[in-house]
Motif scaffolding. Structure first.
Motif, short mmCIF file in Angstrom:
data_model
loop_
_atom_site.label_atom_id
_atom_site.label_comp_id
_atom_site.label_asym_id
_atom_site.label_seq_id
_atom_site.Cartn_x
_atom_site.Cartn_y
_atom_site.Cartn_z
N GLU A 3 4.77 59.42 53.73
CA GLU A 3 4.50 60.80 53.32
C GLU A 3 3.76 60.80 51.99
N TYR A 4 2.80 59.93 51.87
CA TYR A 4 2.04 59.82 50.63
C TYR A 4 1.18 61.07 50.45
N VAL A 5 1.38 61.78 49.33
CA VAL A 5 0.72 63.07 49.14
C VAL A 5 -0.16 63.11 47.90
N PHE A 6 -0.24 62.02 47.13
CA PHE A 6 -1.07 62.02 45.93
C PHE A 6 -2.55 62.04 46.32
N PRO A 7 -3.38 62.71 45.52
CA PRO A 7 -4.82 62.69 45.81
C PRO A 7 -5.38 61.29 45.59
N GLY A 8 -6.29 60.88 46.44
CA GLY A 8 -6.86 59.55 46.32
C GLY A 8 -6.08 58.53 47.12
N SER A 9 -6.61 57.33 47.18
CA SER A 9 -5.99 56.26 47.95
C SER A 9 -4.78 55.69 47.22
N PHE A 10 -3.76 55.36 47.99
CA PHE A 10 -2.56 54.75 47.42
C PHE A 10 -2.88 53.44 46.72
N TYR A 11 -3.75 52.63 47.31
CA TYR A 11 -3.97 51.28 46.82
C TYR A 11 -4.47 51.24 45.37
N PRO A 12 -5.59 51.90 45.04
CA PRO A 12 -6.04 51.82 43.63
C PRO A 12 -5.10 52.52 42.67
N LEU A 13 -4.52 53.66 43.08
CA LEU A 13 -3.61 54.37 42.18
C LEU A 13 -2.39 53.51 41.85
N HIS A 14 -1.82 52.89 42.87
CA HIS A 14 -0.64 52.07 42.65
C HIS A 14 -1.00 50.81 41.86
N PHE A 15 -2.17 50.25 42.11
CA PHE A 15 -2.61 49.04 41.42
C PHE A 15 -2.83 49.30 39.93
N TYR A 16 -3.63 50.33 39.61
CA TYR A 16 -3.91 50.62 38.21
C TYR A 16 -2.65 51.14 37.51
N GLY A 17 -1.86 51.93 38.21
CA GLY A 17 -0.61 52.40 37.62
C GLY A 17 0.32 51.26 37.26
N ALA A 18 0.30 50.20 38.08
CA ALA A 18 1.15 49.04 37.80
C ALA A 18 0.74 48.38 36.50
N TRP A 19 -0.56 48.28 36.23
CA TRP A 19 -1.00 47.64 35.00
C TRP A 19 -0.73 48.52 33.78
N VAL A 20 -0.83 49.85 33.94
CA VAL A 20 -0.46 50.74 32.83
C VAL A 20 1.03 50.57 32.51
N PHE A 21 1.84 50.58 33.57
CA PHE A 21 3.27 50.36 33.37
C PHE A 21 3.54 49.02 32.71
N SER A 76 4.26 52.97 23.42
CA SER A 76 4.70 52.05 24.48
C SER A 76 5.70 52.73 25.40
N LEU A 77 6.54 53.59 24.84
CA LEU A 77 7.49 54.34 25.67
C LEU A 77 6.77 55.29 26.61
N LEU A 78 5.72 55.94 26.11
CA LEU A 78 4.95 56.85 26.96
C LEU A 78 4.34 56.10 28.14
N LEU A 79 3.73 54.94 27.87
CA LEU A 79 3.16 54.14 28.94
C LEU A 79 4.24 53.63 29.88
N LEU A 80 5.36 53.20 29.31
CA LEU A 80 6.44 52.63 30.10
C LEU A 80 7.07 53.67 31.02
N VAL A 81 7.51 54.78 30.44
CA VAL A 81 8.21 55.80 31.22
C VAL A 81 7.27 56.46 32.22
N GLY A 82 6.08 56.85 31.74
CA GLY A 82 5.13 57.48 32.64
C GLY A 82 4.69 56.53 33.74
N GLY A 83 4.42 55.27 33.38
CA GLY A 83 3.97 54.29 34.36
C GLY A 83 5.03 53.96 35.40
N VAL A 84 6.25 53.75 34.95
CA VAL A 84 7.30 53.35 35.90
C VAL A 84 7.65 54.51 36.83
N LEU A 85 7.68 55.73 36.34
CA LEU A 85 7.95 56.87 37.22
C LEU A 85 6.84 57.05 38.23
#
Length: 443
Positions: free
Chosen positions: A182-200, A160-169
């Protein structure tokens, strides 16, 4: 709150031998190995700050419990505001499946709704940065603790800590990059941020379930005895700041970020928003002198696209109709005071828009009684949201306009001349500029 290491603080006394010996056999090598182990992050003695402790961590955790919950909920509302289940062009997160269970028809009132929810989402995320960093600093010894898993329960806690710390960062980094344009991550911000939010959030819920009872006990019972405080250093260094001072420093950092970011949502304070962008650097003055995210030049619109040859095409059961700007101006004109609110967190005050109501255009297209949704197309050649879909409730709202003027003046090219959409409570990207076609009923 530093962690300076000092060997003088660690001595390992041994009982002397009968002959005045210097300790157990091989004592020198053993002592050296012990001292070496204290230089490893996995050793409690490596972390020397006297500020750390379960009470310090519990207070920060409670602040984050409230703050991150608010940021997560307003983030979900932001996603719902795009009406992603209405049309594919609105859905920047395809295949969301069960994660879209909560989606609902986004309302048009109050007219400042999206300005409020997205402003809270972005500003709350910025303000929580010092609290988050302090919380991670306070528990960093636990991240290096060995063995990594002592039991099944402990292994689940570490996961849970791995998901929490990795997800929130990940969420904070991608979110801050997006608002800085200055968004530089590969892929679209929208799906990455959306799925990352649920992992977090999965890690967040698991961690709260495991730690919340303990945090409540710590806060109710005060600071535990040091020998019971697994986060406290066994041999703390000389204090350079008290825990109260550390809390004050974290709070001051959050207040500083608030003071240098919240102004991007208020015209009178906009010059104070030093750390966050506010659309284009200089929107100019006069009736069209308010914030702009994308200019006509940035999406490759030329004067020929919006000149005399421009027509608005309206399509519906009654047929296909083409209108010049002069013909639109000859129709019944209505006004509405509405803001522009961007996903990046900035917004404007209410601007006075004037133009033709969308429901009146729907009536011309063949829907005189109960207008359906509309598919909007722009002449812009690049960038996202060149096309967007609006719900039927948005079309029916009398404040929803195909705007031709703003604040008593013709729209400027950067504000969408010759015509643009303006809808109450909608994200800025759904208020399509440089509109060329409206198709009612086909989404």
């Amino acid at each position: 709150m530093g962690d300076r290491h000092d060997d003088r603080a660690f001595r390992f006394p041994f009982r002397s031998g009968a002959a005045g010996g210097a300790g157990p056999p091989g004592g020198g090598r053993s002592t050296e190995r012990l001292r070496t182990s204290e230089r490893l992050p996995s050793s409690p003695g490596f972390w020397r700050s006297p500020v750390r402790g379960v009470r310090f961590t519990a207070v920060l955790g409670m602040v984050l419990l409230v703050g991150l919950t608010a940021v997560f909920v307003t983030g979900l509302l932001s996603y719902a505001a795009y009406n992603p289940d209405l049309a594919a062009v609105n859905d920047k997160t395809p295949d969301k499946g069960l994660l879209g269970f909560y989606l609902f028809a986004w309302p048009t009132g109050p007219h400042w709704l999206y300005r409020l929810t997205q402003g809270l989402h972005v500003t709350g995320g910025i303000v929580l940065v010092p609290v988050l960093l302090a919380k991670l600093w306070s528990v960093i010894p636990k991240l290096f603790a060995l063995p990594p898993a002592r039991s099944v329960g402990h292994a689940l806690e570490r996961l849970s800590l791995l998901l929490l710390v990795g997800g929130v960062l990940f969420e904070f980094i991608t979110g801050l990059l997006n608002i800085q344009l200055e968004y530089v991550f590969p892929g679209s911000f929208y799906p990455l941020h959306f799925y990352g939010a649920w992992v977090f959030f999965a890690g967040f819920v698991a961690h709260v379930g495991l730690k919340f009872p303990r945090a409540v006990r710590v806060l109710r019972g005060g600071e535990p005895l040091r020998q019971e405080d697994e986060l406290a250093s066994p041999a703390p260094d000389t204090p350079t700041i008290s825990r109260r001072g550390a809390f004050a420093m974290v709070g001051a950092g959050s207040l500083l970020l608030l003071a240098t970011s919240v102004g991007r949502s208020f015209d009178a304070l906009r010059s104070t928003a030093l750390l966050t962008p506010r659309g284009v650097a200089d929107p100019g003055t006069g009736p069209n002198g308010f914030q702009i995210n994308k200019t006509a030049a940035s999406v490759r619109i030329t004067p020929a696209d919006t000149g005399e040859r421009w027509r608005l095409t309206v399509v519906g059961p009654a047929g296909k109709f083409a209108f010049t700007r002069e013909q639109l101006l000859a129709m019944a004109q209505f006004s509405a005071a509405l803001p522009i609110a961007c996903v990046e967190g900035w917004s404007t005050a209410d601007q006075w828009w004037r133009g033709v109501r969308l429901r009146d255009l729907a009536a011309l297209a063949g829907y005189p009684d109960r207008p359906p949704g509309v598919f909007v197309e722009s002449v812009q050649r690049s960038g996202s949201f060149r096309r967007a879909a609006l719900r039927d409730n948005q079309v029916r709202d009398p404040r929803s306009l195909l705007a031709l003027e703003v604040n008593g003046e013709t729209l400027s090219p950067d504000h969408g001349y010759p015509a643009r959409i303006i809808v109450p409570a909608a994200p800025g990207v759904l208020n399509t500029k440089w509109v060329t076609r409206l198709t009612f009923g086909e989404l």
